[in-house]
Design an enzyme around this catalytic site. Structure first.
Site, PDB file in Angstrom:
ATOM      1  N   CYS A  66      -3.331   4.948  -1.249  1.00 34.64           N
ATOM      2  CA  CYS A  66      -4.641   4.636  -1.419  1.00 34.64           C
ATOM      3  C   CYS A  66      -4.637   3.614  -2.640  1.00 34.64           C
ATOM      4  O   CYS A  66      -3.800   2.860  -2.989  1.00 34.64           O
ATOM      5  CB  CYS A  66      -5.327   5.958  -2.196  1.00 34.64           C
ATOM      6  SG  CYS A  66      -4.689   6.322  -3.613  1.00 34.64           S
ATOM      7  N   ALA A  69      -2.910   4.107  -6.073  1.00 31.97           N
ATOM      8  CA  ALA A  69      -1.322   3.955  -5.771  1.00 31.97           C
ATOM      9  C   ALA A  69      -0.943   2.723  -5.719  1.00 31.97           C
ATOM     10  O   ALA A  69       0.089   2.443  -6.424  1.00 31.97           O
ATOM     11  CB  ALA A  69      -0.964   4.606  -4.347  1.00 31.97           C
ATOM     12  N   ARG A 100       8.405   6.799  -7.219  1.00 30.78           N
ATOM     13  CA  ARG A 100       8.790   5.365  -6.527  1.00 30.78           C
ATOM     14  C   ARG A 100      10.179   4.894  -6.827  1.00 30.78           C
ATOM     15  O   ARG A 100      10.322   3.658  -6.216  1.00 30.78           O
ATOM     16  CB  ARG A 100       7.536   4.280  -6.973  1.00 30.78           C
ATOM     17  CG  ARG A 100       7.683   2.812  -6.264  1.00 30.78           C
ATOM     18  CD  ARG A 100       6.496   2.283  -6.097  1.00 30.78           C
ATOM     19  NE  ARG A 100       6.422   0.888  -5.958  1.00 30.78           N
ATOM     20  CZ  ARG A 100       6.238  -0.234  -6.565  1.00 30.78           C
ATOM     21  NH1 ARG A 100       6.387   0.200  -8.073  1.00 30.78           N
ATOM     22  NH2 ARG A 100       6.673  -1.447  -6.121  1.00 30.78           N
ATOM     23  N   HIS A 199      -3.803  -3.630  -5.521  1.00 29.79           N
ATOM     24  CA  HIS A 199      -2.767  -4.709  -5.934  1.00 29.79           C
ATOM     25  C   HIS A 199      -3.823  -5.730  -6.587  1.00 29.79           C
ATOM     26  O   HIS A 199      -3.669  -6.297  -7.777  1.00 29.79           O
ATOM     27  CB  HIS A 199      -2.046  -5.323  -5.032  1.00 29.79           C
ATOM     28  CG  HIS A 199      -1.034  -4.394  -4.233  1.00 29.79           C
ATOM     29  ND1 HIS A 199      -0.762  -4.670  -2.897  1.00 29.79           N
ATOM     30  CD2 HIS A 199      -0.468  -3.398  -4.738  1.00 29.79           C
ATOM     31  CE1 HIS A 199       0.032  -3.667  -2.537  1.00 29.79           C
ATOM     32  NE2 HIS A 199       0.275  -2.850  -3.672  1.00 29.79           N
TER      33      HIS A 199
HETATM   34 FE1  CFM Z   1       5.030  -5.337  -2.037  1.00 34.08          FE
HETATM   35 FE2  CFM Z   1       5.985  -3.897  -0.318  1.00 34.08          FE
HETATM   36 FE3  CFM Z   1       4.068  -3.474  -2.128  1.00 34.08          FE
HETATM   37 FE4  CFM Z   1       6.680  -3.436  -2.750  1.00 34.08          FE
HETATM   38 FE5  CFM Z   1       7.287  -0.861  -2.281  1.00 34.08          FE
HETATM   39 FE6  CFM Z   1       6.531  -1.517   0.017  1.00 34.08          FE
HETATM   40 FE7  CFM Z   1       4.463  -0.524  -1.399  1.00 34.08          FE
HETATM   41 MO1  CFM Z   1       6.394   0.912  -0.761  1.00 34.08          MO
HETATM   42  S1  CFM Z   1       7.314  -5.020  -1.549  1.00 34.08           S
HETATM   43  S2  CFM Z   1       4.843  -4.123  -3.709  1.00 34.08           S
HETATM   44  S3  CFM Z   1       8.010  -2.104  -3.878  1.00 34.08           S
HETATM   45  S4  CFM Z   1       4.099  -4.696  -0.383  1.00 34.08           S
HETATM   46  S5  CFM Z   1       8.342  -0.436  -0.447  1.00 34.08           S
HETATM   47  S6  CFM Z   1       6.816  -3.270   1.294  1.00 34.08           S
HETATM   48  S7  CFM Z   1       4.825  -0.143   0.410  1.00 34.08           S
HETATM   49  S8  CFM Z   1       5.662   0.520  -3.070  1.00 34.08           S
HETATM   50  S9  CFM Z   1       2.844  -1.464  -2.026  1.00 34.08           S
END
Ligand code: CFM
Length: 546
Positions: A66, A69, A100, A199
């Site tokens: 989500c 997260a 994580r 993000h």
């Molecule tokens: Fe970038 Fe990722 Fe992500 Fe990531 Fe991660 Fe991920 Fe993630 Mo899991 S590199 S920040 S450190 S998009 S592994 S492939 S899914 S937490 S949001």
């Protein structure tokens, strides 16, 4: 019989696999999913279009997380000295607590709040009568207990539904304290179609409330920020080791093992090196506009990729001292990597891998599988956007839908006093002429072979189907997929949390990865796995009262 089955597996064609994946869906669902499953043509700058960053179809068991997260867990979670206070029911905090594997050292000041779980623990009465007072109390309590430099407040779904004004509460508390920066994130879980929205929300607030708070110039000659590196399994520690060896000063990592002060002075760096394009490209763009810091895409997953990225950084600064140092470091580190590969690749060559991870790693880890001479036959992202698949040149053509419009876009202007181009226009042009590319990312598709399957937002059903049909030697995804895949007799490696392994970044990390993959793909144990109904297809049962 066994030979026939084997023959069939070897002869799969991507078009057949695609139609087999869609076969059981109702027609409307099949039509939608068909647009998210692409047979790659491996054409640079001109790949067929893939639909991405759209809502998951209701009823489908997605791998996504989500928005909360993506904001609290991913971007802000790895910062060690900011108190992350979650305004919401306790479950949201509990499940984001140390799950994580973003590592940290306590630093020289010992200030580390990562091992704490801060929550307002909203109850029914707070939902009915409002939770603002409770939030103010919680901020006060965290301040009294720890006197942190900064407190970040995160909204969970109910907060948005009842309309608590977390921004005003935070602003009032910041003014009251005077020595603690308090700000909030409207990152309710439902805000976007995935964690990707989180993000963006996090990027906006980090840029607004943290970057540029401290103008003090830190020592160091070649100063960069590393964007989109979250120190999972200690990746960031290995990258830091290499930077130090090369004489590169990392002012701030966004946000692995980072501190409030590092963010605050990150605008004094001279280059932004972006690892995970998906999660942090917004900050890179905004810092360029406001402060004049150019950004480049790098990747420290894979030994060759690491060497390439170091060279790219050295080339940007263009000074012989740094270029020579970087070459010396590569020359020192590579023999270990090559020795490991010489031993391991005879056992991994020709084996196949599938990767379905977040929004970056499928591309990054393909480098490591290439080094092992393994073939990535299918890959995709949970929440990548079209540019993560096809490259940033598609950005002008991406249609903004209602879900994306929901997320704020900050209008950024050059800073009146602090905007400073890091290179003259002439210098930038000369670098570009020599093949140097700023602000560019080519995406996953260009690196995948022709005829491989690129699948967006893969779900539980399709994952199992895909494994059944294509029988990869290894499948990489997350904890939700781990056991269902292993039950099919295929080894599964978590590429989010790394199971309990890592680091996999840099030179030493690459060697770690080779060894683990060797162990996984060459272990016979997976072939012995049989579910009870495979061993004995006619299980009979009876009710207890019979
Ligand atoms: Fe970038 Fe990722 Fe992500 Fe990531 Fe991660 Fe991920 Fe993630 Mo899991 S590199 S920040 S450190 S998009 S592994 S492939 S899914 S937490 S949001």
């Amino acid at each position: 019989m066994a030979t026939a089955a084997k023959k069939k597996l070897v002869q799969w064609g991507p078009a057949e696999v695609k139609s087999a994946l869609l076969e059981k869906y109702p027609p409307k669902v099949a039509r939608k999913r068909a647009k998210q499953i692409m047979i790659n043509e491996a054409r640079q700058n001109d790949t067929p279009e893939l639909t991405a960053n759209v809502r998951t179809i209701p009823g489908i068991i997605t791998m996504r997380g989500c928005t909360y997260a993506g904001c609290k867990g991913v971007i802000m979670g790895p910062t060690r000295d900011i108190v992350n206070l979650v305004h919401g029911p306790i479950g949201c905090s509990f499940y984001a607590w140390l799950t994580r594997r973003n590592q940290t050292d306590a630093g020289p000041d010992g200030e580390n709040y990562m091992n704490y779980c801060f929550s307002t623990d909203m109850q029914e009465q707070d939902i009915i009568f409002g939770g603002e007072k409770k939030l103010a109390q919680a901020i006060q309590e965290a301040y009294d207990l720890f006197h942190p430099k900064s407190i970040a407040v995160f909204a969970t779904c109910p907060v948005g539904l009842i309309g608590d004004d977390i921004h005003t509460v935070s602003k009032n508390m910041k003014e009251k304290f005077g020595d603690c920066n308090v700000y909030a994130f409207s990152c309710e879980g439902y805000k976007g179609v995935s964690q990707s929205a989180g993000h963006h929300i996090a990027n906006n607030q980090v840029f607004r409330h943290l970057v540029g708070q401290n103008d003090e110039v830190k020592p160091g000659k070649y100063k960069i920020n590393l964007l989109g590196e979250y120190n999972i399994g200690g990746d960031g520690f290995e990258i830091d080791r290499i930077f130090k060896k090369c004489g590169i000063t990392c002012i701030s990592t966004f946000s692995g093992n980072s501190t409030y002060d590092q963010f605050a002075s990150s605008h004094t760096a001279d280059l932004n090196a972006v690892m995970c394009h998906r999660s942090i490209n917004y900050v890179a763009d905004m810092m360029e506009t406001k402060y004049g810091i150019p950004w480049i895409k790098v990747n420290f997953i894979g030994a060759k990729a690491t060497a390439k990225s170091l060279r790219k950084i050295a080339e940007y600064f263009g000074e012989k001292e740094l270029i020579d140092r970087v070459e010396a470091v590569i020359a020192e580190e590579m023999p270990g990597v090559e020795a490991a590969l010489a031993e391991i690749t005879p056992r991994t060559e020709g084996k196949t891998a599938m990767m379905f991870v977040g929004g970056s790693r499928a591309h990054h880890y393909k480098e490591l599988f290439d080094e092992l001479k393994m073939k990535t036959i299918s890959a995709g992202y949970e929440f990548g956007h079209q540019d993560d698949y096809e490259g940033r040149q598609v950005l002008p053509n991406i249609q903004v839908d209602a879900d994306s419009r929901n997320i704020e876009e900050i209008e950024v202007e050059p800073d009146a006093t602090r905007f400073k181009p890091r290179k003259s226009e002439k210098e930038m042009k000369a670098l570009e002429k020599a093949g140097y590319r700023f602000k560019q990312y080519d995406g996953l598709a260009a690196d995948m072979d022709k005829g491989t399957l690129i699948i967006d937002d893969l779900n539980q059903y399709e994952a199992e189907k895909l494994v059944e049909l294509m029988k990869p030697d290894i499948f990489c995804a997350g904890i939700k997929e781990k056991y269902s895949i292993q039950k099919l007799g295929v080894p599964m490696k978590q590429l989010h949390s790394y199971d309990s392994g890592g680091p996999y970044a840099g030179f030493l990390g690459a060697i770690n990865f080779y060894k683990e993959i060797d162990r996984l793909v060459n272990s016979k144990v997976w072939g012995f796995m049989k579910a009870p109904w495979q061993k004995n297809p006619q299980l009979s049962g009876s009710f207890a009262w019979e």
